[in-house]
Design a protein around this motif. Structure first.
Motif, PDB file in Angstrom:
ATOM      1  N   UNK A 141       2.475 -40.153  19.946  1.00  0.00           N
ATOM      2  CA  UNK A 141       3.484 -38.571  20.454  1.00  0.00           C
ATOM      3  C   UNK A 141       3.572 -38.773  21.754  1.00  0.00           C
ATOM      4  N   UNK A 142       4.240 -37.711  22.423  1.00  0.00           N
ATOM      5  CA  UNK A 142       4.529 -37.308  23.646  1.00  0.00           C
ATOM      6  C   UNK A 142       4.100 -36.158  23.863  1.00  0.00           C
ATOM      7  N   UNK A 143       3.286 -35.762  24.596  1.00  0.00           N
ATOM      8  CA  UNK A 143       3.114 -34.458  24.992  1.00  0.00           C
ATOM      9  C   UNK A 143       3.133 -34.814  26.422  1.00  0.00           C
ATOM     10  N   UNK A 144       2.417 -33.184  27.108  1.00  0.00           N
ATOM     11  CA  UNK A 144       2.452 -33.276  28.249  1.00  0.00           C
ATOM     12  C   UNK A 144       1.514 -32.987  29.189  1.00  0.00           C
ATOM     13  N   UNK A 145       0.512 -33.614  30.904  1.00  0.00           N
ATOM     14  CA  UNK A 145      -0.248 -32.719  31.405  1.00  0.00           C
ATOM     15  C   UNK A 145       0.330 -31.704  31.458  1.00  0.00           C
ATOM     16  N   UNK A 146       1.446 -31.004  31.293  1.00  0.00           N
ATOM     17  CA  UNK A 146       1.626 -29.204  31.131  1.00  0.00           C
ATOM     18  C   UNK A 146       0.716 -28.408  29.946  1.00  0.00           C
ATOM     19  N   UNK A 147       0.339 -29.436  28.857  1.00  0.00           N
ATOM     20  CA  UNK A 147      -0.521 -28.730  27.837  1.00  0.00           C
ATOM     21  C   UNK A 147      -1.767 -28.859  27.853  1.00  0.00           C
ATOM     22  N   UNK A 148      -1.714 -29.445  29.371  1.00  0.00           N
ATOM     23  CA  UNK A 148      -3.570 -28.844  28.645  1.00  0.00           C
ATOM     24  C   UNK A 148      -4.308 -29.148  30.695  1.00  0.00           C
ATOM     25  N   UNK A 161       4.416 -28.821  23.705  1.00  0.00           N
ATOM     26  CA  UNK A 161       3.673 -29.483  23.991  1.00  0.00           C
ATOM     27  C   UNK A 161       2.431 -29.517  24.065  1.00  0.00           C
ATOM     28  N   UNK A 162       1.926 -27.848  23.502  1.00  0.00           N
ATOM     29  CA  UNK A 162       0.431 -28.102  23.138  1.00  0.00           C
ATOM     30  C   UNK A 162       0.719 -28.418  22.136  1.00  0.00           C
ATOM     31  N   UNK A 163       1.703 -27.350  20.917  1.00  0.00           N
ATOM     32  CA  UNK A 163       1.652 -27.640  19.361  1.00  0.00           C
ATOM     33  C   UNK A 163       2.013 -29.618  19.078  1.00  0.00           C
ATOM     34  N   UNK A 164       2.051 -29.834  19.725  1.00  0.00           N
ATOM     35  CA  UNK A 164       2.593 -31.686  19.759  1.00  0.00           C
ATOM     36  C   UNK A 164       0.706 -32.529  19.592  1.00  0.00           C
ATOM     37  N   UNK A 165      -0.009 -31.841  20.687  1.00  0.00           N
ATOM     38  CA  UNK A 165      -1.423 -32.127  20.675  1.00  0.00           C
ATOM     39  C   UNK A 165      -2.273 -31.687  19.816  1.00  0.00           C
ATOM     40  N   UNK A 166      -2.288 -30.679  19.253  1.00  0.00           N
ATOM     41  CA  UNK A 166      -2.925 -30.511  18.163  1.00  0.00           C
ATOM     42  C   UNK A 166      -2.898 -30.899  17.006  1.00  0.00           C
ATOM     43  N   UNK A 167      -1.264 -31.257  16.741  1.00  0.00           N
ATOM     44  CA  UNK A 167      -0.594 -31.669  15.794  1.00  0.00           C
ATOM     45  C   UNK A 167      -1.259 -33.077  15.495  1.00  0.00           C
ATOM     46  N   UNK A 168      -1.048 -33.663  16.717  1.00  0.00           N
ATOM     47  CA  UNK A 168      -1.550 -35.659  16.912  1.00  0.00           C
ATOM     48  C   UNK A 168      -3.046 -34.941  15.766  1.00  0.00           C
ATOM     49  N   UNK A 169      -4.141 -34.743  16.763  1.00  0.00           N
ATOM     50  CA  UNK A 169      -5.175 -34.736  16.200  1.00  0.00           C
ATOM     51  C   UNK A 169      -5.399 -33.854  14.696  1.00  0.00           C
ATOM     52  N   UNK A 170      -4.573 -33.249  14.188  1.00  0.00           N
ATOM     53  CA  UNK A 170      -4.735 -32.990  12.458  1.00  0.00           C
ATOM     54  C   UNK A 170      -4.608 -34.216  11.704  1.00  0.00           C
ATOM     55  N   UNK A 171      -3.091 -35.356  12.493  1.00  0.00           N
ATOM     56  CA  UNK A 171      -2.585 -35.861  11.265  1.00  0.00           C
ATOM     57  C   UNK A 171      -3.778 -37.654  11.303  1.00  0.00           C
ATOM     58  N   UNK A 178      -5.350 -44.310   5.589  1.00  0.00           N
ATOM     59  CA  UNK A 178      -4.050 -44.916   5.254  1.00  0.00           C
ATOM     60  C   UNK A 178      -4.213 -45.655   6.534  1.00  0.00           C
ATOM     61  N   UNK A 179      -5.095 -45.605   7.018  1.00  0.00           N
ATOM     62  CA  UNK A 179      -4.733 -46.612   8.660  1.00  0.00           C
ATOM     63  C   UNK A 179      -3.749 -46.745   9.256  1.00  0.00           C
ATOM     64  N   UNK A 180      -3.360 -45.103   9.379  1.00  0.00           N
ATOM     65  CA  UNK A 180      -2.657 -44.712  10.384  1.00  0.00           C
ATOM     66  C   UNK A 180      -3.196 -44.169  11.586  1.00  0.00           C
ATOM     67  N   UNK A 181      -2.932 -44.580  13.092  1.00  0.00           N
ATOM     68  CA  UNK A 181      -4.105 -44.164  13.722  1.00  0.00           C
ATOM     69  C   UNK A 181      -2.477 -42.660  14.874  1.00  0.00           C
ATOM     70  N   UNK A 182      -3.459 -41.663  15.040  1.00  0.00           N
ATOM     71  CA  UNK A 182      -1.845 -41.173  15.657  1.00  0.00           C
ATOM     72  C   UNK A 182      -2.049 -40.282  16.552  1.00  0.00           C
ATOM     73  N   UNK A 183      -1.843 -40.506  18.373  1.00  0.00           N
ATOM     74  CA  UNK A 183      -2.291 -40.336  19.183  1.00  0.00           C
ATOM     75  C   UNK A 183      -1.532 -40.590  20.157  1.00  0.00           C
ATOM     76  N   UNK A 184      -0.901 -39.658  21.879  1.00  0.00           N
ATOM     77  CA  UNK A 184      -0.800 -38.767  22.063  1.00  0.00           C
ATOM     78  C   UNK A 184      -0.643 -39.287  23.872  1.00  0.00           C
ATOM     79  N   UNK A 185       0.354 -38.724  24.636  1.00  0.00           N
ATOM     80  CA  UNK A 185       0.795 -39.672  25.868  1.00  0.00           C
ATOM     81  C   UNK A 185       0.323 -38.265  26.118  1.00  0.00           C
TER      82      UNK A 185
END
Length: 253
Positions: A141-148, A161-171, A178-185
């Motif tokens: 996923x793509x979040x932003x330094x603005x979310x940090x 973008x903050x919501x994407x960061x939270x969603x990334x960790x939740x997923x 199921x061996x799906x890894x989820x990270x964000x830049x």
């Protein structure tokens, strides 16, 4: 052998900037790349550049804010290449119309939510089941330094973008079995044509302040693509739920 040999990867917003750089790099590393882009001319140019260097790429017209379009993106990918291993939700971007929570136009808030957050949500909704069928893989996923960190006058974009960061960790937790890894830049100001234009035209603005605070300067689109390559490859097999800042050191300055 390339680091993505045998893998099939979707990259949204691959018609320019970071998305184009990533599509070309992924193709060079052996992936079959789906260039998912709303602008057909830009998307086909990315395909041309990737194939000119010996890669395999296919354009699929995609509007990430439209459910049927995203569903078609995934269906076309699996129909052509038989599987999906990597989903890179790259589409997004801030706007000059953004502002504080008390000043930003409501339509700007919903624009940010729709393209950044909802577009990422839809990509995952239709992409993750196919990654599971393939035996696992990577969502980027793509979040932003603005979310940090705190940034003024960007509250719509920061919310999305903050919501994407939270969603990334939740997923990451949800789909690890199921061996799906989820990270964000989380890029900072990057030397894309669009950002360089903003910096030139808006001296003293928020993006200028961000750029000046990046101790190691602005990363190039290719440097962001290299980070995406790591997350897409098997080298990140045990990395999930992480938010990786690529910001020239802005958040620690």
């Amino acid at each position: 052998m390339g680091r993505l040999e045998g893998k099939v990867a979707i990259i949204t917003g691959a018609g320019s900037g970071i998305g184009r750089a990533s599509a070309i790099l992924f193709a060079q590393e052996g992936a079959k790349v789906i260039v998912a882009e709303r602008d057909e001319a830009a998307g086909r140019e990315t395909v041309r550049q990737a194939m000119a260097q010996g890669g395999t790429a296919m354009f699929v017209a995609t509007d990430v804010t439209d459910e049927k379009s995203v569903e078609n993106m995934v269906r076309a990918t699996v129909g052509e290449f038989g599987k999906l291993n990597v989903l890179y939700n790259n589409v997004g971007g801030s706007s000059v119309h953004d502002n504080s929570v008390t000043e930003a136009p409501l339509e700007e808030f919903w624009r940010s939510i729709k393209i950044d957050l909802f577009g990422t949500w839809l990509g995952c909704r239709y992409g993750i089941p196919e990654i599971i069928k393939a035996g696992g893989g990577s969502v980027i996923n793509t979040t932003s330094v603005f979310a940090l960190t705190g940034i003024p006058k960007k509250d719509s974009y920061t919310a999305a973008k903050g919501a994407i960061s939270a969603l990334t960790r939740s997923m990451a937790v949800e789909y690890a079995p199921q061996k799906v890894r989820v990270n964000a830049l989380a890029p900072g100001a990057t030397s894309t044509d669009r950002i360089l234009k903003v910096i030139a035209e808006d001296n003293g603005g928020v993006v200028n302040q961000l750029a000046k605070g990046q101790m190691l300067g602005l990363p190039t689109p290719h440097e962001i693509a290299c980070a995406a390559l790591y997350l897409a490859s098997d080298e990140s097999r045990v990395t999930t739920g992480q938010i990786l800042p690529i910001d020239g050191g802005f958040i620690v300055a």
